[in-house]
Design a protein around this motif. Structure first.
Motif, short mmCIF file in Angstrom:
data_model
loop_
_atom_site.label_atom_id
_atom_site.label_comp_id
_atom_site.label_asym_id
_atom_site.label_seq_id
_atom_site.Cartn_x
_atom_site.Cartn_y
_atom_site.Cartn_z
N UNK A 95 -12.26 49.75 66.45
CA UNK A 95 -11.25 50.42 67.26
C UNK A 95 -11.94 51.00 68.48
N UNK A 96 -11.37 50.73 69.66
CA UNK A 96 -11.93 51.22 70.91
C UNK A 96 -10.86 52.04 71.62
N UNK A 97 -11.14 53.31 71.86
CA UNK A 97 -10.17 54.19 72.51
C UNK A 97 -10.77 54.71 73.81
N UNK A 98 -10.06 54.49 74.91
CA UNK A 98 -10.49 55.05 76.19
C UNK A 98 -9.71 56.34 76.40
N UNK A 99 -10.39 57.36 76.90
CA UNK A 99 -9.82 58.69 77.15
C UNK A 99 -9.31 59.34 75.86
N UNK A 100 -10.13 59.26 74.81
CA UNK A 100 -9.80 59.88 73.53
C UNK A 100 -9.58 61.37 73.72
N UNK A 130 -11.63 57.34 83.97
CA UNK A 130 -12.17 57.12 82.62
C UNK A 130 -13.03 58.31 82.25
N UNK A 131 -12.61 59.06 81.22
CA UNK A 131 -13.34 60.25 80.78
C UNK A 131 -14.32 59.95 79.65
N UNK A 132 -13.90 59.09 78.72
CA UNK A 132 -14.76 58.77 77.58
C UNK A 132 -14.29 57.49 76.92
N UNK A 133 -15.13 56.95 76.04
CA UNK A 133 -14.77 55.81 75.20
C UNK A 133 -15.24 56.14 73.79
#
Length: 160
Positions: A95-100, A130-133
């Motif tokens: 699972x890959x979440x951008x801006x978690x 983009x804040x985080x992944x």
């Protein structure tokens, strides 16, 4: 005379070498404009079932790391391979979440089902910021939809 020829050759060598470095510098400046350097993080995650390594997210083979690359403040990419390593009947998933943790979070999942199977992952996320992944590996039992999560890791963007 020998000294004059030697000096002439050295001058020519320096000239050719200087031109080569100049061309390299021009190429690098053209390829990576100021502030656009990519930052790469290595990631290798495992999911266990009954104490046995049953799924993994790693690089092109199970011994290498996958990569999370922050290309810019608006683009990030995740590359690697999800491996189903042990339990037939369970699917390995990543699972890959951008801006978690943010309102505009987006999650993509990739999975592979079948003993010793694998699935390549190459996802690019483009957002206004983009804040985080966050990357997580787990196991899913298709008959019931049950998911058991394994290891996860969150990478903060160096561009924000």
């Amino acid at each position: 005379m020998a000294d004059l020829k030697s000096v002439s050759r050295q001058g020519r060598a320096r000239s050719v070498l200087g031109a080569a470095f100049g061309a390299l510098a021009l190429t690098l400046i053209t390829a990576y404009p100021a502030g656009a350097q990519a930052t790469v993080f290595n990631v290798s995650l495992t999911a266990y079932k009954d104490g046995v390594r049953a799924g993994a997210f790693t690089g092109g083979d199970s011994r290498n790391d996958a990569k999370v690359t922050f290309v810019s403040s608006t683009e990030a990419a995740v590359t690697g391979t999800v491996f189903d390593t042990a339990y037939d009947g369970w699917c390995a998933l990543v699972s890959m979440t951008v801006n978690d943790g943010f309102a505009d979070a987006r999650t993509i999942r990739r999975e592979t089902c079948g003993y010793q199977s694998s699935e390549s992952v190459g996802e690019t996320f483009v957002k206004p910021r983009v804040y985080n992944v966050k990357v997580a590996v787990g196991l899913r039992y298709p008959a019931t939809g049950q998911v058991r999560w394994g290891e996860s890791k969150k990478f903060d963007s160096p561009h924000w």
